[in-house]
Motif scaffolding. Structure first.
Motif, PDB file in Angstrom:
ATOM      1  N   GLU A   1     112.241 -37.131  48.848  1.00 36.36           N
ATOM      2  CA  GLU A   1     112.907 -36.516  48.341  1.00 36.36           C
ATOM      3  C   GLU A   1     113.950 -36.358  47.379  1.00 36.36           C
ATOM      4  OE1 GLU A   1     111.178 -33.049  48.667  1.00 36.36           O
ATOM      5  OE2 GLU A   1     109.610 -34.468  49.602  1.00 36.36           O
TER       6      GLU A   1
ATOM      7  N   LEU B   1     114.195 -35.184  43.696  1.00 37.65           N
ATOM      8  CA  LEU B   1     115.474 -34.228  43.074  1.00 37.65           C
ATOM      9  C   LEU B   1     116.202 -34.712  41.983  1.00 37.65           C
ATOM     10  CD1 LEU B   1     117.059 -31.832  45.273  1.00 37.65           C
ATOM     11  CD2 LEU B   1     118.548 -33.197  43.903  1.00 37.65           C
TER      12      LEU B   1
ATOM     13  N   ARG C   1     114.327 -34.594  39.090  1.00 39.73           N
ATOM     14  CA  ARG C   1     113.789 -33.134  38.156  1.00 39.73           C
ATOM     15  C   ARG C   1     115.507 -32.947  37.703  1.00 39.73           C
ATOM     16  NH1 ARG C   1     111.365 -33.232  43.156  1.00 39.73           N
ATOM     17  NH2 ARG C   1     112.732 -31.187  44.205  1.00 39.73           N
ATOM     18  N   ASN C   2     116.708 -33.513  37.823  1.00 38.36           N
ATOM     19  CA  ASN C   2     117.187 -32.688  37.639  1.00 38.36           C
ATOM     20  C   ASN C   2     118.321 -33.769  36.872  1.00 38.36           C
ATOM     21  OD1 ASN C   2     117.528 -29.276  38.553  1.00 38.36           O
ATOM     22  ND2 ASN C   2     116.260 -31.207  39.853  1.00 38.36           N
TER      23      ASN C   2
ATOM     24  N   GLN D   1     123.648 -30.425  45.677  1.00 38.13           N
ATOM     25  CA  GLN D   1     122.222 -29.763  46.150  1.00 38.13           C
ATOM     26  C   GLN D   1     121.488 -29.064  46.843  1.00 38.13           C
ATOM     27  OE1 GLN D   1     120.341 -34.209  48.108  1.00 38.13           O
ATOM     28  NE2 GLN D   1     121.227 -35.247  46.486  1.00 38.13           N
TER      29      GLN D   1
ATOM     30  N   ILE E   1     120.980 -27.225  43.826  1.00 37.35           N
ATOM     31  CA  ILE E   1     119.409 -27.200  43.201  1.00 37.35           C
ATOM     32  C   ILE E   1     118.180 -26.558  44.028  1.00 37.35           C
ATOM     33  CG2 ILE E   1     118.265 -29.046  42.650  1.00 37.35           C
ATOM     34  CD1 ILE E   1     120.570 -30.072  40.885  1.00 37.35           C
ATOM     35  N   ALA E   2     118.499 -27.064  45.504  1.00 33.20           N
ATOM     36  CA  ALA E   2     117.630 -26.761  46.462  1.00 33.20           C
ATOM     37  C   ALA E   2     118.014 -25.436  46.795  1.00 33.20           C
ATOM     38  CB  ALA E   2     117.860 -26.907  47.917  1.00 33.20           C
TER      39      ALA E   2
ATOM     40  N   GLU F   1     118.317 -23.165  44.329  1.00 32.26           N
ATOM     41  CA  GLU F   1     117.157 -22.363  43.479  1.00 32.26           C
ATOM     42  C   GLU F   1     115.787 -22.561  42.987  1.00 32.26           C
ATOM     43  OE1 GLU F   1     119.501 -22.602  38.893  1.00 32.26           O
ATOM     44  OE2 GLU F   1     118.333 -24.222  39.561  1.00 32.26           O
ATOM     45  N   GLU F   2     115.370 -23.590  43.528  1.00 32.95           N
ATOM     46  CA  GLU F   2     113.721 -24.073  43.533  1.00 32.95           C
ATOM     47  C   GLU F   2     113.198 -23.595  45.742  1.00 32.95           C
ATOM     48  OE1 GLU F   2     114.235 -28.186  44.246  1.00 32.95           O
ATOM     49  OE2 GLU F   2     113.696 -28.873  42.762  1.00 32.95           O
ATOM     50  N   MET F   3     113.990 -22.497  45.990  1.00 38.19           N
ATOM     51  CA  MET F   3     113.593 -22.160  47.083  1.00 38.19           C
ATOM     52  C   MET F   3     113.437 -21.250  47.558  1.00 38.19           C
ATOM     53  SD  MET F   3     113.562 -24.667  51.018  1.00 38.19           S
ATOM     54  CE  MET F   3     115.505 -24.410  50.004  1.00 38.19           C
TER      55      MET F   3
ATOM     56  N   ASP G   1     112.734 -16.945  42.538  1.00 40.41           N
ATOM     57  CA  ASP G   1     112.162 -16.393  42.302  1.00 40.41           C
ATOM     58  C   ASP G   1     112.121 -15.253  43.027  1.00 40.41           C
ATOM     59  OD1 ASP G   1     111.561 -18.233  40.751  1.00 40.41           O
ATOM     60  OD2 ASP G   1     109.229 -19.147  42.381  1.00 40.41           O
TER      61      ASP G   1
ATOM     62  N   CYS H   1     118.566 -16.201  46.177  1.00 45.10           N
ATOM     63  CA  CYS H   1     120.130 -17.278  46.427  1.00 45.10           C
ATOM     64  C   CYS H   1     121.762 -17.259  46.899  1.00 45.10           C
ATOM     65  CB  CYS H   1     120.311 -17.541  44.624  1.00 45.10           C
ATOM     66  SG  CYS H   1     119.281 -18.181  43.811  1.00 45.10           S
TER      67      CYS H   1
END
Length: 588
Positions: free
Chosen positions: A474, A478, A481-482, A558, A561-562, A564-566, A569, A573
């Motif tokens: 993971e 990660l 991706r970034n 990290q 970024i986690a 943001e991804e979780m 939406d 945050c």
């Protein structure tokens, strides 16, 4: 011939000290290391008294009596050689004795009685006594031979380090520890962080430039002194060092100018890590716990290592002396079982050292992750670090052990490859040596990749509680991706922390050089060796403490970024506005 202080072979229990009589490492057992203060006119040496297998060999004009020191009985040793006037002191001339068969420019079976001190039951001739011997016996010579010059360098370096040992330990550990604590404490305060970082950058440049100027001034002063007290070698070393220091200062100044925008942006990420440290001041003691754990491990490792080394068999190695004679020097020979045990201990050292580092990284990452994902950050304090220690020991020791095992295996392979390289060099095979150098380079790169992946895997484990392999996968995805975002911030933030390490090391080294030059400058051959040791030790101490911020910055990234991804939406945050601004500025 027997071992000093034991009854192995010959009874030498009354002669526990070894006095070296040649550069091969050969020597004689004596009852005490000779101290010549008050015994000779110069308090340094009696050039007409030689220490050899037959006891003290004295020629007309000797100042010491034949009972000054007691030497073990070697009369029945088949390998022992004994002095005569013809072999060791022809024509009663110190200059001719230096090139005689017995002394043989320091590669024979006798050496001059000189002032010495004891280190681990070995008698080490003092720097001033060694210089005095060279002055008396080489008065008509224009230069030293390469072998004697090499021995002189290491002997002088060893003597200087021993003479400055208290200053090296005091500044290298105590002063550097205090400076590191103070620096990390200041970085924890958000209002002082930007000022501290830019001040550190400017002061680091100033330290190198000022140290270069001071070293150049000292070299000029020593060179113009009449009579000249310092040797030409010392003056040249200090002068060249000043040019190197000027060059480093200029390079750092140019680098700071070129990266000023990136540095200012990276300060933002360091601020976020600093905010976490500010809420958890107890986290600065994690390196102390790591150091205590490593010392606790070194105690049994040293115990087993010393006992393992004692399992070797004593052998003799003969070196040609001339006139058909050979000088015998004792060496150790180990059987394959002992060698395998030594490799096992080395692997234990690698694995345990990496494991202790991994546990510390896990504790720091978990503490910072708990701070990041806390809605009410006022509830975070030093007890959060205590909880992270407990969780790491209870849940994640296996992850730390597995990651450190992989890294230790790669490090052991590098050592094995280095051993093979040394054997290949003896065979003088250029092609094989070139191929092995390429392999060594690849393994070095692989080791760096493993360290980077392990560090990020520990952060993933701290955030999500997953096992090592899943965390490593993971973390890799990660980062992939970034890559741009993580690469830019990690690189510049790492450069800032490196400047901090240089600042602590430069401050400690400059202070130690000034103090040692004032207090013991005339008692050592050169201050270069002690100051280099102070720099190395202080850099290691600074690295231990600033690695907290390095791990904290990586964990914050990290976590962001986690986050943001979780949660992006859903608009939930955990990242605060200032952190998002810092990281978005990098993307811009």
């Amino acid at each position: 011939m027997g071992i000093c202080g034991t009854d192995y072979g010959k009874n030498m229990t009354d002669f526990p000290f070894l006095f070296y009589i040649n550069n091969y490492g050969g020597g004689v057992c004596v009852n005490d290391c000779p101290r010549l203060e008050g015994e000779t006119a110069d308090n340094l040496t009696d050039i007409r008294t030689l220490v050899t297998y037959g006891g003290l060999f004295r020629v007309p004009g000797a100042e010491l009596n034949d009972t000054f020191i007691q030497i073990g009985d070697y009369t029945n040793s088949s390998d022992a050689l004994f002095c005569s006037t013809e072999n060791c002191f022809p024509n009663n001339s110190p200059q001719e004795s230096w090139d005689s068969l017995g002394v043989n420019t320091g590669f024979g079976y006798a050496y001059y009685a000189a002032d010495s001190y004891s280190v681990l039951q070995r008698c080490i001739i003092t720097t001033t006594a060694s210089s005095r011997v060279r002055e008396l016996v080489r008065a008509n010579s224009t230069m030293l031979d390469a072998g004697e010059a090499g021995y002189s360098f290491w002997n002088d370096l060893y003597a200087d380090i021993y003479a400055a040992r208290l200053y090296i330990l005091g500044f290298g550990f105590a002063f550097a520890l205090f400076t590191s604590f103070l620096y990390v404490f200041i970085l924890r305060v958000p209002l002082l962080l930007s000022f501290t970082i830019w001040t550190s950058i400017l002061l680091t440049i100033a330290f190198f430039v000022a140290s270069g100027y001071y070293a150049y001034s000292q070299a000029s002063t020593w060179s113009s002194a009449d009579p000249q007290v310092r040797s030409d070698t010392t003056i040249n070393v200090v002068r060249v060092s000043s040019f190197v220091l000027f060059g480093i200062g200029a390079f750092l100044a140019l680098l700071a100018c070129c990266l000023r925008r990136q540095i200012q942006l990276a300060v933002g990420c360091v601020k976020e890590a600093g905010r976490a440290m500010h809420r958890m001041p107890g986290i600065v003691f994690v390196p102390v716990l790591q150091g205590a754990g490593f010392i606790a491990f070194l105690v049994p490792l040293t115990f087993y290592g010393v006992h393992l080394a004692s399992l070797g068999d004593i052998m003799t190695e003969d070196f040609p002396l001339g006139s058909g004679l050979e000088i015998a020097v004792r060496t150790w020979n180990f059987d394959p079982f002992v060698e395998r045990c030594a490799w096992y201990l080395l692997f234990c050292l690698f694995w345990t050292g990496n494991f202790i580092v991994a546990v510390g990284d896990m504790v720091i990452a978990m503490s910072v992750a708990k701070w990041y994902f806390a809605r009410n950050k006022k509830r975070i304090n030093s007890f959060t670090v205590v909880g992270s220690v407990k969780d790491t020991l209870y849940y994640h020791l296996g992850t730390c052990a597995f990651g450190s095992l992989v890294l230790a295996t790669v490090q052991l392979l590098r050592v094995i490859l280095s051993k093979i390289q040394r054997e290949v060099k003896k065979a003088n095979s250029r092609i094989a040596n070139a191929l092995l150098c390429c392999c060594q380079c690849c393994l070095w790169c692989f080791e760096k990749c493993i360290k980077f992946l392990n560090k990020n895997a520990y952060i993933q484990t701290a955030i999500f509680g997953t096992a090592f392999c899943k965390s490593a996968r993971e973390a890799f995805l990660l980062i992939a991706r970034n890559a741009g975002r993580i690469g830019a911030i990690t690189y510049v933030s790492g450069a800032i922390l490196f400047i901090g390490k240089l600042f602590i090391s430069a401050a400690t080294t400059s202070a130690s050089f000034y103090v040692m030059n004032e207090l013991i400058g005339d008692e050592v051959f050169s201050l270069a060796g002690p100051t280099i040791f102070v720099f190395i030790i202080s850099y290691f101490i600074a690295d231990m403490f600033l690695d907290i911020f390095d791990m904290g910055i990586s964990t914050v990234l990290q976590c962001f970024i986690a986050d943001e991804e979780m949660f992006a939406d859903r608009g939930e945050c955990y990242a605060e506005g200032r952190l998002r601004k810092y990281i978005d500025d990098y993307e811009g």
